[in-house]
Scaffold this active site. Structure first.
Site, PDB file in Angstrom:
ATOM      1  N   THR A   2       0.817  -1.210   0.000  1.00 39.58           N
ATOM      2  CA  THR A   2       0.000   0.000   0.000  1.00 39.58           C
ATOM      3  C   THR A   2       0.853   1.264   0.000  1.00 39.58           C
ATOM      4  OG1 THR A   2      -1.498   1.317   1.377  1.00 39.58           O
ATOM      5  CG2 THR A   2      -0.133  -0.273   2.519  1.00 39.58           C
TER       6      THR A   2
ATOM      7  N   TYR B 282      -1.604   0.238  10.261  1.00 31.08           N
ATOM      8  CA  TYR B 282      -1.946  -0.437   9.003  1.00 31.08           C
ATOM      9  C   TYR B 282      -0.747  -0.399   8.045  1.00 31.08           C
ATOM     10  CZ  TYR B 282      -3.771  -1.078   4.314  1.00 31.08           C
ATOM     11  OH  TYR B 282      -3.947  -1.510   3.035  1.00 31.08           O
TER      12      TYR B 282
END
Ligand code: UDP
Length: 331
Positions: free
Chosen positions: A120, A144
């Site tokens: 990501t 995250y």
């Protein structure tokens, strides 16, 4: 039919289900491993096999690798809600980092030689230079992003020690739905802008909040690089071909279009496509949102034959809306 099968973890989820379609359409046999906590069994194309299991369940995963002759793994399974990662970091280090560690170990012990990982742009944190290149500093600002970055590091180290190569694709903002209407973003409790706007357009919510109007961008709202989910899925299939062709080589690649749109530009596109005026409420910033996150995508364009087919904001919004209408009609 290609030789061997591809295991797709998280194949019942949003991006994973589109990767399953792309693989099947390209002639691969596909085995999905999904615990169905956030995914849906109906989202898995019937041509694929579904094993309901956690990716950290070594026994089930290894059995499936052996039974189906898995030669490559695409790893999408994981938790993806950034604010939740701040309030419950251990969930993210379990579901993303620790589960990935188990899965990679299963791959190594069963002799699976190719691994594609959903990474990501959140691994970059707040980038100093935009568009962001792959060699930019990776300083995630939430658990995250850190949980995904730790998996990138594990893959790099494992690829140096074992006969396995990998591609870590760093996704920018994924949106839209299968142009043939076979899958889309179905998870309840959406937080992503285009999904929220599609829900507003279909009457599921009354307005769209605009989080922050004082960013250092052309109109003051946050700028992001939105990529159509089917283009992203296609990039995975090409990345797999590259891993097969060059076994000694691994890759970190940004997956984006290299162009940003502001929140207001996205909402303009939704108004244009729907011929409506969706109510916008200007609100304060959300914690941790960078001003602008846009990929430098030269590396992926150089490494893969991949060329985006749906690089058009109105197209992304149109497909997101079609899927939202489909979901509404099912209820
Ligand atoms: N955003 C917004 N309203 C919403 C959801 C998102 O204004 O209801 C903004 C958000 O602040 C960011 C952009 O839209 O600038 C994209 O946010 P999203 O949550 O879709 O993805 P992120 O970039 O946070 O991963």
């Amino acid at each position: 039919m290609r030789d061997g099968a591809v295991m797709v973890t998280g194949g019942a989820g949003y991006i994973g289900s589109h990767a399953v379609l792309a693989l099947l359409d390209a002639g691969w046999r596909v085995v999905v491993v999904d615990n169905l906590v956030t995914g849906f069994d109906w989202a898995v194309d019937r041509r694929a096999r579904l094993v309901v299991a956690n990716v950290a369940d070594d026994e089930k995963v290894r059995d499936a690798i052996r039974e189906h002759g898995v030669t490559a793994i695409m790893h999408f399974a994981g938790s993806v809600v950034v604010p939740e990662s701040v309030s419950d970091p251990l969930k993210y280090y379990r579901n993303n980092t620790a589960a990935s560690r188990s899965l990679i170990e299963s791959a190594v012990s069963e002799g699976v030689k190719h691994f594609i990982f959903s990474s990501t742009a959140a691994t970059y944190g707040v980038p100093e230079v935009v568009p962001v290149r792959e060699d930019s500093p990776q300083l995630p600002i939430n658990p995250y992003g850190m949980s995904k970055l730790m998996t990138e590091h594990m893959l790099r180290d494992v690829a140096a020690a074992h006969p396995l190569n990998f591609a870590a694709l760093r996704y920018f903002n994924v949106a839209g739905a299968d142009p043939q209407g076979r899958s889309g973003q179905s998870t309840a409790g959406a937080t992503h802008l285009i999904k929220i706007a599609a829900e507003a357009a279909t009457g599921k919510r009354g307005h769209v909040s605009v989080f922050g109007t004082d960013f250092a961008t052309r109109d003051g709202t946050g700028v992001r690089d939105y990529i159509h989910v089917s283009d992203l899925a296609a990039a995975h299939v090409d990345a797999l071909d590259l891993l097969l062709a060059e076994p000694g080589k691994s890759h970190f690649l940004n997956a984006g279009y290299g162009r940003g749109y502001s929140v207001l530009e996205v909402l303009d596109a939704v108004d244009r496509v729907t011929n409506m005026k969706i109510e916008r409420r200007m609100e304060g910033r959300r914690a941790g949102d960078p001003d602008e996150l846009v990929s430098d995508n030269r590396a992926i364009l150089e490494a893969l034959p991949w060329r985006p087919k749906y690089d058009d904001l109105d197209r992304i919004v149109t497909d997101a809306l079609s899927w939202e209408r489909h979901l509404a009609s099912r209820q």
